[in-house]
Write a protein that holds these residues in place. Structure first.
Motif, PDB file in Angstrom:
ATOM      1  N   HIS A 126      42.091  -1.566  79.409  1.00 22.29           N
ATOM      2  CA  HIS A 126      42.839  -2.584  79.595  1.00 22.29           C
ATOM      3  C   HIS A 126      44.204  -2.389  80.401  1.00 22.29           C
ATOM      4  O   HIS A 126      44.872  -1.186  79.763  1.00 22.29           O
ATOM      5  CB  HIS A 126      43.134  -3.490  78.335  1.00 22.29           C
ATOM      6  CG  HIS A 126      43.898  -4.742  78.501  1.00 22.29           C
ATOM      7  ND1 HIS A 126      45.118  -4.695  78.405  1.00 22.29           N
ATOM      8  CD2 HIS A 126      43.409  -5.753  78.525  1.00 22.29           C
ATOM      9  CE1 HIS A 126      45.539  -5.971  78.581  1.00 22.29           C
ATOM     10  NE2 HIS A 126      44.649  -6.778  78.484  1.00 22.29           N
ATOM     11  N   PRO A 127      44.852  -3.024  81.114  1.00 20.74           N
ATOM     12  CA  PRO A 127      46.073  -2.708  81.928  1.00 20.74           C
ATOM     13  C   PRO A 127      47.425  -2.219  81.038  1.00 20.74           C
ATOM     14  O   PRO A 127      48.018  -1.473  81.038  1.00 20.74           O
ATOM     15  CB  PRO A 127      46.571  -3.823  82.727  1.00 20.74           C
ATOM     16  CG  PRO A 127      45.065  -4.646  83.035  1.00 20.74           C
ATOM     17  CD  PRO A 127      44.314  -4.377  81.770  1.00 20.74           C
ATOM     18  N   ARG A 128      47.039  -3.109  79.696  1.00 21.05           N
ATOM     19  CA  ARG A 128      48.459  -2.612  78.615  1.00 21.05           C
ATOM     20  C   ARG A 128      47.628  -2.114  77.390  1.00 21.05           C
ATOM     21  O   ARG A 128      48.282  -2.130  76.368  1.00 21.05           O
ATOM     22  CB  ARG A 128      49.229  -4.068  78.387  1.00 21.05           C
ATOM     23  CG  ARG A 128      49.956  -4.278  79.627  1.00 21.05           C
ATOM     24  CD  ARG A 128      50.687  -5.845  79.424  1.00 21.05           C
ATOM     25  NE  ARG A 128      49.610  -6.879  79.316  1.00 21.05           N
ATOM     26  CZ  ARG A 128      48.966  -7.322  80.478  1.00 21.05           C
ATOM     27  NH1 ARG A 128      49.507  -6.881  81.833  1.00 21.05           N
ATOM     28  NH2 ARG A 128      47.992  -8.318  80.571  1.00 21.05           N
ATOM     29  N   GLY A 154      40.351   0.707  85.513  1.00 19.62           N
ATOM     30  CA  GLY A 154      40.004   1.832  85.322  1.00 19.62           C
ATOM     31  C   GLY A 154      39.062   2.478  86.556  1.00 19.62           C
ATOM     32  O   GLY A 154      38.685   1.382  87.088  1.00 19.62           O
ATOM     33  N   GLU A 155      38.838   3.587  86.653  1.00 18.10           N
ATOM     34  CA  GLU A 155      37.995   4.077  87.857  1.00 18.10           C
ATOM     35  C   GLU A 155      37.369   4.913  87.242  1.00 18.10           C
ATOM     36  O   GLU A 155      37.524   5.823  86.305  1.00 18.10           O
ATOM     37  CB  GLU A 155      39.002   4.971  88.769  1.00 18.10           C
ATOM     38  CG  GLU A 155      40.099   3.923  89.388  1.00 18.10           C
ATOM     39  CD  GLU A 155      41.024   4.763  90.378  1.00 18.10           C
ATOM     40  OE1 GLU A 155      41.247   5.917  90.182  1.00 18.10           O
ATOM     41  OE2 GLU A 155      41.813   4.293  91.137  1.00 18.10           O
ATOM     42  N   ALA A 156      35.827   4.944  87.670  1.00 16.64           N
ATOM     43  CA  ALA A 156      34.708   5.875  87.455  1.00 16.64           C
ATOM     44  C   ALA A 156      33.606   6.020  88.468  1.00 16.64           C
ATOM     45  O   ALA A 156      33.484   5.124  89.240  1.00 16.64           O
ATOM     46  CB  ALA A 156      34.119   5.322  85.961  1.00 16.64           C
ATOM     47  N   GLY A 174      50.139   4.109  86.308  1.00 18.81           N
ATOM     48  CA  GLY A 174      51.017   4.103  85.137  1.00 18.81           C
ATOM     49  C   GLY A 174      51.126   5.489  84.227  1.00 18.81           C
ATOM     50  O   GLY A 174      50.727   6.605  84.889  1.00 18.81           O
ATOM     51  N   GLU A 175      51.879   5.315  83.286  1.00 17.03           N
ATOM     52  CA  GLU A 175      52.165   6.556  82.411  1.00 17.03           C
ATOM     53  C   GLU A 175      51.145   7.151  81.937  1.00 17.03           C
ATOM     54  O   GLU A 175      51.137   8.410  81.204  1.00 17.03           O
ATOM     55  CB  GLU A 175      53.331   6.098  81.195  1.00 17.03           C
ATOM     56  CG  GLU A 175      52.443   5.274  80.213  1.00 17.03           C
ATOM     57  CD  GLU A 175      53.776   4.699  79.455  1.00 17.03           C
ATOM     58  OE1 GLU A 175      53.322   4.542  78.108  1.00 17.03           O
ATOM     59  OE2 GLU A 175      55.000   4.432  79.767  1.00 17.03           O
ATOM     60  N   VAL A 176      49.764   6.615  82.030  1.00 15.19           N
ATOM     61  CA  VAL A 176      48.563   7.130  81.116  1.00 15.19           C
ATOM     62  C   VAL A 176      47.841   7.438  82.266  1.00 15.19           C
ATOM     63  O   VAL A 176      46.261   7.399  82.265  1.00 15.19           O
ATOM     64  CB  VAL A 176      48.008   5.980  80.188  1.00 15.19           C
ATOM     65  CG1 VAL A 176      48.889   5.934  79.079  1.00 15.19           C
ATOM     66  CG2 VAL A 176      47.655   4.896  80.801  1.00 15.19           C
TER      67      VAL A 176
END
Length: 241
Positions: A126-128, A154-156, A174-176
């Motif tokens: 999830h984006p957050r 997400g990417e897969a 983002g940071e993750v």
């Protein structure tokens, strides 16, 4: 069948009012995601549950349902339904604020909390980092898994065609960025994959293992499928169309 709304759960530090603006809801998601825990289950579950909600996509009146099954034989033990109106608008990424209040009422109608809950939606993919499985798992203090039919974030790569094949779902930015937030999992040979992610109090390995364990025949896990069928039946019975 039990109707939600009777039994009240004890309050926790993760409780909050549901009457928020979308901006406030997004800010709250960023706060709550830090309270999630991703640890292996201490022991195999004895009971599993599926949670789902049935309504027209932009309709307000809905039926929420929780169906509890024994594990590993997957026999229905208990169910609870709750009927009401969604007050929060339909906003991508904020599904739990629209469906969460009614789902909580359905959980309150159970005689006891299941050991593991499967939600028709996202966990931390999830984006957050706080999809409905994570949000409700945290509020209810129950191990939870998100099993979504489509990708939100997400990417897969697409996994191989055999049942049990999976590929890591990674945060795209983002940071993750690059962090594994879930799995694209094949629950049945030759059918579309599911997007599985831990919600709360379970790790990714456990989320994958138990999703496969409750998906012996169909693409959709049996607990979610059972909740989906029951909520749709009740919605049609009530004439919510």
């Amino acid at each position: 069948m039990k109707r939600g709304g009777g039994k009240r759960r004890p309050r926790s530090s993760s409780d909050h009012p549901w009457t928020l603006t979308p901006k406030e809801a997004r800010e709250l998601q960023l706060t709550l995601r830090g309270r999630l825990r991703f640890t292996p289950l201490g022991r195999p579950p004895r009971t599993v549950a599926g949670a789902d909600i049935s309504h027209l996509r932009f309709g307000r009146r809905a039926v929420a349902g929780v169906v509890v099954l024994s594990f590993p034989d997957l026999e229905v033990i208990e169910e609870s339904l709750a009927v009401g109106e969604a007050s929060f608008p339909y906003v991508p990424g904020l599904l739990s604020f629209r469906e969460g209040p009614l789902l909580e009422r359905a959980f309150e109608g159970l005689s006891r909390m299941p050991d593991l809950v499967f939600f028709d939606g996202q966990g931390i993919a999830h984006p957050r980092g706080l999809g409905i499985a994570s949000h409700l798992g945290l509020r209810l203090r129950v191990p939870s898994v998100g099993c979504a039919k489509s990708r939100l974030w997400g990417e897969a790569k697409e996994p191989a065609g055999e049942k049990g094949a999976w590929e890591p779902l990674k945060a795209p930015r983002g940071e993750v960025a690059g962090e594994v937030v879930g799995a694209v999992l094949r629950t049945r040979k030759g059918v579309k994959s599911l997007y599985v992610s831990p919600g709360h109090r379970i790790d990714l390995e456990g989320a994958i293992r138990y999703t496969l364990a409750v998906s012996p025949r169909y693409r959709i896990p049996v607990p979610i499928r059972a909740a989906h069928i029951r909520t749709n039946e009740e919605r049609r019975r009530l004439g919510i169309v």
